[in-house]
Design a protein around this motif. Structure first.
Motif, PDB file in Angstrom:
ATOM      1  N   SER A 140       0.823  -1.221   0.000  1.00 54.88           N
ATOM      2  CA  SER A 140       0.000   0.000   0.000  1.00 54.88           C
ATOM      3  C   SER A 140       0.855   1.267   0.000  1.00 54.88           C
ATOM      4  CB  SER A 140      -0.954   0.008   1.198  1.00 54.88           C
ATOM      5  OG  SER A 140      -0.226  -0.023   2.409  1.00 54.88           O
ATOM      6  N   GLY A 141       2.161   1.109   0.113  1.00 52.40           N
ATOM      7  CA  GLY A 141       3.043   2.267  -0.006  1.00 52.40           C
ATOM      8  C   GLY A 141       3.510   2.858   1.305  1.00 52.40           C
ATOM      9  N   SER A 144       7.415   3.633   1.207  1.00 45.08           N
ATOM     10  CA  SER A 144       7.768   4.721   0.285  1.00 45.08           C
ATOM     11  C   SER A 144       7.298   6.064   0.826  1.00 45.08           C
ATOM     12  CB  SER A 144       7.147   4.470  -1.094  1.00 45.08           C
ATOM     13  OG  SER A 144       7.715   3.326  -1.678  1.00 45.08           O
ATOM     14  N   SER A 185      12.015   2.595  -5.304  1.00 45.97           N
ATOM     15  CA  SER A 185      11.766   3.596  -4.259  1.00 45.97           C
ATOM     16  C   SER A 185      13.081   4.076  -3.651  1.00 45.97           C
ATOM     17  CB  SER A 185      10.877   3.021  -3.157  1.00 45.97           C
ATOM     18  OG  SER A 185       9.584   2.775  -3.652  1.00 45.97           O
ATOM     19  N   GLN A 221      -5.175   2.721  -2.197  1.00 45.19           N
ATOM     20  CA  GLN A 221      -4.740   3.134  -3.536  1.00 45.19           C
ATOM     21  C   GLN A 221      -5.920   3.697  -4.312  1.00 45.19           C
ATOM     22  OE1 GLN A 221      -2.567   0.129  -5.578  1.00 45.19           O
ATOM     23  NE2 GLN A 221      -1.948   1.482  -7.219  1.00 45.19           N
ATOM     24  N   ARG A 279      -2.647   8.009  -5.501  1.00 40.18           N
ATOM     25  CA  ARG A 279      -2.057   7.209  -6.578  1.00 40.18           C
ATOM     26  C   ARG A 279      -0.632   6.848  -6.198  1.00 40.18           C
ATOM     27  NH1 ARG A 279      -2.178   9.986 -12.251  1.00 40.18           N
ATOM     28  NH2 ARG A 279      -1.091  11.545 -11.008  1.00 40.18           N
ATOM     29  N   HIS A 280      -0.202   5.649  -6.527  1.00 47.50           N
ATOM     30  CA  HIS A 280       1.182   5.250  -6.250  1.00 47.50           C
ATOM     31  C   HIS A 280       2.078   5.785  -7.358  1.00 47.50           C
ATOM     32  CE1 HIS A 280       0.203   1.784  -3.273  1.00 47.50           C
ATOM     33  NE2 HIS A 280      -0.369   2.925  -2.973  1.00 47.50           N
ATOM     34  N   SER A 281       2.485   7.014  -7.184  1.00 45.48           N
ATOM     35  CA  SER A 281       3.327   7.660  -8.196  1.00 45.48           C
ATOM     36  C   SER A 281       4.318   8.543  -7.457  1.00 45.48           C
ATOM     37  CB  SER A 281       2.431   8.488  -9.120  1.00 45.48           C
ATOM     38  OG  SER A 281       3.137   9.583  -9.631  1.00 45.48           O
TER      39      SER A 281
END
Lengths: 296, 94
Positions: A140-141, A144, A185, A221, A279-281
């Motif tokens: 889920s990030g 990062s 990452s 996300q 958003r995963h960016s």
């Protein structure tokens, strides 16, 4: 023979082998758990719970006469004896780092939860004088986002697991002083060279402990192209999410399960809980960080 | 199991209930599962588990919500049936 004492959150664990992943603890401090090589492998009749990832089942839990048996597909099996505060290890992986990671990220937190400590699976960053906890499923990030916040000058408290001490507000103690990032990452956020390994890079950090928890954020996300969105989460939904991100060896054990349930309910009542859709960016991370910084 | 307005329900024997800001969380120790109830679901839980039958729970709920009796009765029966199926409510036989 146990000779090595280490700090795990604000607790001490003792081990019969060197755990260079953890900072040392004073030898005279009482150990919450002792870790040692196993001798008698239990033969549990049935497993009552299993851990799953995208790749499938990676670990299972069984009750034994003296506690619990944790069996991991890759790496190691562990026997936990809560009455004696002992963890025995039975490695079957050639690479010690694999089962040592399981020990510190799953087994010790689960054992501590079973004896009444409150640990959550997630990251935490100190923003101002308050900690913001980042909870969410694998991928889920959390790491990062934690690294991105750290790069903006905020102290990383925990990457994967933290212990909550006390209440009103509880204080956050990270369990392990490192952050684990995939190559992309690590390169984009910290400027590190890729290792091209099949696992995350482990980067050592220095984490302060005992920061008061100011907010809990559940990561989700978003597929939308619009900017990230932070919204309050209702109390009941927060408790459900907290239960999902807690460590539990035996959810059917009346005292342990009830104690944890009551503590998580109290946590949801005292600490503001939010859901972050993003958003995963890497390009979006500054805007996401700004939203989280506004919480403090 | 057939649920109707004459059915009396009580909380399951292994169910923990905790209210938070007008909503509720239920933890089923037997199934090691947890459920969230929104505000209306929580009100139905209270009314249903305190009344002598599901039918007797309806008047007190009608006083709390702006809803017609037919819709409310349908909602009470649907939620009770779902919670009984999950083991969170138990049907008490006379």
């Amino acid at each position: 023979v146990t000779a090595n004492c280490y700090r795990f959150a604000q607790l001490t664990i003792a081990s019969d082998f060197e755990l260079e992943e953890l900072p040392p603890a004073p030898a005279e401090s009482a150990a919450a758990f002792s870790i040692r090589a196993g001798t008698d492998r239990p033969r549990p009749e049935a497993f009552h719970h299993q851990w799953e990832s995208k790749e499938g089942v990676y670990g299972r839990i069984a009750r034994t006469e003296r506690g619990f048996w944790l069996s991991f597909v890759r790496g190691c099996d562990f026997a936990i004896d809560c009455d004696r505060a002992e963890i025995e290890y039975f490695p079957h992986a050639l690479e010690p780092s694999i089962w040592r990671h399981l020990l510190l990220s799953q087994v010790v937190p689960s054992a501590l939860s079973q004896v009444g400590h409150l640990l959550l699976h997630g990251g935490a960053v100190a923003i101002g004088e308050r900690a913001v906890a980042l909870l969410g499923p694998s991928g889920s990030g959390k790491s990062s986002l934690s690294a991105a916040l750290q790069q903006r000058g905020h102290a990383l408290l925990a990457d994967d697991t933290f212990l909550l001490e006390g209440s009103a507000p509880p204080r956050v103690h990270g369990t392990c002083p490192w952050i684990r990032l995939w190559d992309d990452s690590a390169e984009a956020l910290l400027g590190l060279k890729p290792t091209h390994g099949d696992d995350k890079q482990k980067i050592r950090t220095v984490s302060p402990g005992g920061v008061a928890l100011g907010a809990i954020v559940f990561l989700s996300q978003s597929s939308r192209s619009s900017a990230c969105r932070l919204e309050p989460v209702s109390g009941s939904q927060a408790v459900v999410e907290l239960l999902r991100n807690s460590f539990q060896l035996d959810g059917a054990h009346p005292n342990t399960a009830e104690n944890q349930f009551l503590r998580l309910t109290a946590l949801a009542k005292t600490v503001p809980c939010h859901r972050l859709w993003y958003r995963h960016s890497f390009a979006d991370l500054p805007a996401v960080c700004s939203q989280l910084e506004a919480l403090s | 199991m057939q649920i109707d307005l004459s059915t009396r329900v009580v909380p399951g024997p292994n169910v923990l209930f905790r209210e938070i800001d007008g909503e509720a969380v239920l933890l089923d120790l037997r199934g090691e599962a947890y459920f969230g109830l929104n505000g209306i679901g929580t009100a139905i839980w209270h009314a249903a588990t305190r009344a002598s039958s599901l039918g007797d729970a309806v008047p007190s709920l009608l006083a709390q919500f702006e809803v017609d009796e037919t819709t409310l009765t349908k909602d009470v029966l649907a939620l009770a049936e779902e919670l009984v199926m999950c083991g969170l409510l138990t049907v008490q036989t006379p």
